[in-house]
Design a protein around this motif. Structure first.
Motif, PDB file in Angstrom:
ATOM      1  N   UNK A  52     -13.986   5.640  -5.883  1.00  0.00           N
ATOM      2  CA  UNK A  52     -13.203   6.789  -5.520  1.00  0.00           C
ATOM      3  C   UNK A  52     -13.916   7.643  -4.676  1.00  0.00           C
ATOM      4  N   UNK A  53     -15.289   7.782  -5.108  1.00  0.00           N
ATOM      5  CA  UNK A  53     -16.306   8.512  -4.521  1.00  0.00           C
ATOM      6  C   UNK A  53     -16.500   8.060  -2.990  1.00  0.00           C
ATOM      7  N   UNK A  54     -16.572   6.839  -2.901  1.00  0.00           N
ATOM      8  CA  UNK A  54     -16.776   6.135  -1.470  1.00  0.00           C
ATOM      9  C   UNK A  54     -15.585   6.245  -0.329  1.00  0.00           C
ATOM     10  N   UNK A  55     -14.516   6.225  -1.051  1.00  0.00           N
ATOM     11  CA  UNK A  55     -13.278   6.251  -0.167  1.00  0.00           C
ATOM     12  C   UNK A  55     -12.409   7.303  -0.325  1.00  0.00           C
ATOM     13  N   UNK A  56     -12.582   8.382  -1.055  1.00  0.00           N
ATOM     14  CA  UNK A  56     -11.637   9.640  -1.203  1.00  0.00           C
ATOM     15  C   UNK A  56     -12.011  10.575  -0.156  1.00  0.00           C
ATOM     16  N   UNK A  57     -11.633  10.621   0.902  1.00  0.00           N
ATOM     17  CA  UNK A  57     -11.989  11.356   2.201  1.00  0.00           C
ATOM     18  C   UNK A  57     -11.917  12.952   1.939  1.00  0.00           C
ATOM     19  N   UNK A  58     -10.741  13.282   1.385  1.00  0.00           N
ATOM     20  CA  UNK A  58     -10.505  14.654   1.256  1.00  0.00           C
ATOM     21  C   UNK A  58     -11.111  15.324  -0.280  1.00  0.00           C
ATOM     22  N   UNK A  59     -11.903  14.323  -0.965  1.00  0.00           N
ATOM     23  CA  UNK A  59     -12.747  14.625  -2.051  1.00  0.00           C
ATOM     24  C   UNK A  59     -11.429  15.392  -3.248  1.00  0.00           C
ATOM     25  N   UNK A  60     -10.589  14.879  -3.363  1.00  0.00           N
ATOM     26  CA  UNK A  60      -9.515  15.642  -4.142  1.00  0.00           C
ATOM     27  C   UNK A  60      -9.380  14.795  -5.627  1.00  0.00           C
ATOM     28  N   UNK A  61     -10.158  13.521  -5.887  1.00  0.00           N
ATOM     29  CA  UNK A  61     -10.420  12.845  -6.795  1.00  0.00           C
ATOM     30  C   UNK A  61      -9.230  11.600  -7.301  1.00  0.00           C
ATOM     31  N   UNK A  63      -6.883   8.697  -4.644  1.00  0.00           N
ATOM     32  CA  UNK A  63      -6.788   7.973  -3.388  1.00  0.00           C
ATOM     33  C   UNK A  63      -5.239   8.313  -2.728  1.00  0.00           C
ATOM     34  N   UNK A  64      -5.042   8.545  -1.700  1.00  0.00           N
ATOM     35  CA  UNK A  64      -3.864   8.418  -1.240  1.00  0.00           C
ATOM     36  C   UNK A  64      -3.816   7.200  -0.342  1.00  0.00           C
ATOM     37  N   UNK A  65      -2.485   6.996   0.048  1.00  0.00           N
ATOM     38  CA  UNK A  65      -2.435   5.819   0.709  1.00  0.00           C
ATOM     39  C   UNK A  65      -3.201   5.326   2.091  1.00  0.00           C
ATOM     40  N   UNK A  66      -3.345   6.393   2.857  1.00  0.00           N
ATOM     41  CA  UNK A  66      -4.302   6.296   3.905  1.00  0.00           C
ATOM     42  C   UNK A  66      -5.456   5.859   3.311  1.00  0.00           C
ATOM     43  N   UNK A  67      -6.199   6.496   2.355  1.00  0.00           N
ATOM     44  CA  UNK A  67      -7.490   6.108   1.886  1.00  0.00           C
ATOM     45  C   UNK A  67      -7.552   4.711   1.282  1.00  0.00           C
ATOM     46  N   UNK A  68      -6.387   4.334   0.833  1.00  0.00           N
ATOM     47  CA  UNK A  68      -6.583   3.002  -0.161  1.00  0.00           C
ATOM     48  C   UNK A  68      -6.255   1.959   1.096  1.00  0.00           C
ATOM     49  N   UNK A  69      -5.786   2.225   2.339  1.00  0.00           N
ATOM     50  CA  UNK A  69      -5.536   1.263   3.343  1.00  0.00           C
ATOM     51  C   UNK A  69      -7.108   1.216   4.104  1.00  0.00           C
ATOM     52  N   UNK A  70      -8.044   2.094   3.774  1.00  0.00           N
ATOM     53  CA  UNK A  70      -9.466   1.931   4.472  1.00  0.00           C
ATOM     54  C   UNK A  70     -10.028   1.029   3.519  1.00  0.00           C
ATOM     55  N   UNK A  71      -9.920   0.840   2.309  1.00  0.00           N
ATOM     56  CA  UNK A  71     -10.334  -0.046   1.407  1.00  0.00           C
ATOM     57  C   UNK A  71      -9.981  -1.617   1.745  1.00  0.00           C
TER      58      UNK A  71
END
Length: 150
Positions: A52-61, A63-71
């Motif tokens: 979560x820390x590595x991919x949570x771009x907006x730092x809201x704790x 993962x939204x879909x776009x953040x999961x896509x990056x993974x």
């Protein structure tokens, strides 16, 4: 970074929506850990927190879909290599279940394999949803790999 194909993105969105149990539009740590278990990854709370820390771009704790896509996009190098790795992972699952290499995987067997995995294992409903994507009661390791990667 590699990009997901349109088909891969649709499949990932189906997974995302299914594992977003509270329908918040994001995956919390518990939901992310449950999704990881589908791939036979039994992550600790610390590992989930690190992801979560590595991919949570907006730092809201979460993962939204776009953040999961990056993974998922980060794991894609080539369709062929990715599918080969997924098939190997599912072969491991099949061996653990005592199935032969070409024996089909059933809902009952997948549930049995996943039962008791990690802190929040897949439910019968999760397994049923997964098989509903195939429209039948059995599947092969190639079809499972294709659902997730190609």
């Amino acid at each position: 970074m590699a990009q997901l194909t349109e088909d891969q993105e649709k499949k990932l969105k189906l997974l995302f929506d299914n594992f977003d149990e509270d329908k918040s539009g994001s995956l919390n740590a518990r939901e992310l850990r449950k999704l990881a278990q589908l791939f036979d990854l039994n992550l600790t709370e610390q590992q989930v927190a690190a992801a979560l820390d590595a991919r949570d771009i907006d730092r809201d704790g979460v993962l939204d879909f776009d953040e999961l896509k990056t993974i998922f996009a980060a794991f894609i190098r080539s369709t062929e290599d990715n599918q080969s790795e997924m098939i190997k992972a599912f072969e491991t699952l099949l061996k653990k279940a005592g199935l032969g290499e070409d024996e089909p995987l059933t809902k009952k067997t997948l549930f049995k394999i996943q039962k008791g995995k990690g802190e929040d294992p897949m439910t019968k409903e999760d397994v049923a949803w997964l098989f509903s994507e195939f429209g039948r009661e059995t599947t092969s390791k190639e079809e499972l790999a294709a659902l997730f990667c190609c």
